[in-house]
Design an enzyme around this catalytic site. Structure first.
Site, mmCIF file in Angstrom:
data_model
loop_
_atom_site.group_PDB
_atom_site.id
_atom_site.type_symbol
_atom_site.label_atom_id
_atom_site.label_comp_id
_atom_site.label_asym_id
_atom_site.label_seq_id
_atom_site.Cartn_x
_atom_site.Cartn_y
_atom_site.Cartn_z
ATOM 1 N N HIS A 66 40.527 44.078 38.595
ATOM 2 C CA HIS A 66 41.181 44.992 37.651
ATOM 3 C C HIS A 66 40.228 45.357 36.507
ATOM 4 C CE1 HIS A 66 45.341 46.401 36.081
ATOM 5 N NE2 HIS A 66 44.378 47.165 35.592
ATOM 6 N N ARG B 151 47.659 50.730 40.437
ATOM 7 C CA ARG B 151 48.383 49.480 40.260
ATOM 8 C C ARG B 151 48.623 48.844 41.622
ATOM 9 N NH1 ARG B 151 46.946 49.598 35.770
ATOM 10 N NH2 ARG B 151 48.187 49.717 33.884
HETATM 11 C C1 GLV Z 1 44.407 49.567 32.926
HETATM 12 O O1 GLV Z 1 44.828 49.171 33.950
HETATM 13 C C2 GLV Z 1 45.086 50.518 32.069
HETATM 14 O O2 GLV Z 1 46.263 50.835 32.302
HETATM 15 O O3 GLV Z 1 44.456 50.975 31.112
#
Ligand code: GLV
Length: 310
Positions: free
Chosen positions: A273, A225
């Site tokens: 992401h 994150r």
């Molecule tokens: C992606 O970031 C997840 O948490 O699956």
């Protein structure tokens, strides 16, 4: 009885269509905010839901994150009390993350950045040494961390793992805070992979003091994150030459603003992401199984311990 899907930044229809294949007859699937009978909703599948939106469903038996991470859920101050939370653990998601980490470590080891730059400039030159010696450390040895560690060990890399609870895995030297401090762990590696859950204890853990515990010329791979990373600290160690490069998939602000210095930084490789995105096809089987379980009064699979934050 019904399931509501609340995923405002993602198209929910592929998941709805897959769930309709796997759920028992009579279970409806609605996409928020089109919910004809909120009292019928017994399960919510959510990804970055609007805070407070779950209050509309008085008969919830389970809130299922549509991802591996759950901090987006725990940030909601109006999360219904006493309703269990679960996260996705899925082979496709694990494989995808393991492959992203593998790709990044191989790119570092094989000096992909040097070759890309040399090709662009039409330079025929073998870098010295041709392969960069990797000692990789995985911070966070949950499902994704452990799979990545084993994958890298299978490729012949020296692999270290660091987690609250020590993991025993073939080919991986695992440490916990009882055996070594984070700084001691960092001192043994030159590529740091962050796969931790984001909690108040791990926020900002990728910072100047951790980076400087690693040897000069090290690399960072963050696929956990954005909140784990102190961005200014990374820029400083890169610009000073203490760090050689970083692979980043996650950011404090997403989408990453066009003005952000990471976009154009010559030592940063970034992805939006997408290291490992939940696949509606395979994850719908777990969601349907959890629906069956909670409707039968059983605990869900991969329940989140809200106090721990994962
Ligand atoms: C992606 O970031 C997840 O948490 O699956």
């Amino acid at each position: 009885m019904a399931i509501v899907i609340i995923t405002p930044d993602r198209d929910a229809s592929p998941l709805r269509d897959q769930l309709n294949r796997h759920l028992p007859a009579g279970a409806a699937v609605w996409i928020y905010p089109e919910v004809p009978n909120p009292e019928d909703v017994t399960m919510a599948v959510v990804w970055k839901h609007p805070p407070g939106s779950l209050k509309a469903f008085p008969h919830l038996k389970l809130v299922q994150s549509f991802g591996a991470g759950v901090e987006h859920l725990l940030l909601d101050p109006e999360l219904p009390e006493g309703v269990p939370l679960a996260r996705i653990v899925d082979d496709a998601l694990t494989l995808s993350m393991r492959n992203y980490v593998g790709m990044a470590v191989l790119a570092i080891h094989k000096r992909l950045d040097v070759y890309l730059e040399n090709q662009r400039r039409k330079v025929w030159e073998q870098p010295q040494p041709v392969e960069w010696p990797v000692r990789v450390g995985i911070l966070g040895m949950g499902e994704l961390g452990a799979a990545s560690a084993q994958f890298l060990a299978g490729m012949g890399f020296e692999v270290w793992g660091y987690s609250r609870q020590r993991k025993t895995l073939p080919g991986v030297t695992s440490l916990s805070p009882q055996e070594a401090s984070l700084a001691e762990f960092a001192g043994r590696i030159n590529v740091l992979v962050c796969l931790l859950p984001l909690t108040p204890q791990t926020e900002g853990i990728l910072n100047d003091s951790l980076f400087r515990s690693m040897p000069k010329g090290s690399y960072l791979i963050n696929a956990a994150r954005g909140g784990h990373l102190v961005e200014a600290d990374l820029l400083r160690v890169l610009d000073e030459g203490w760090f050689e490069g970083a692979f980043l998939d996650v950011f404090r602000e997403e989408p990453l603003p066009a003005s952000h210095p990471f976009w154009e930084h010559p030592k940063i490789f970034l992805t939006p992401h997408s290291a490992s995105v939940t696949n509606p096809d395979s994850a719908s089987k777990l969601v349907a199984e959890n629906y069956r379980r909670v409707m039968a009064g059983l605990p869900p699979l991969h329940r989140v311990e809200a106090e721990k934050g994962y």
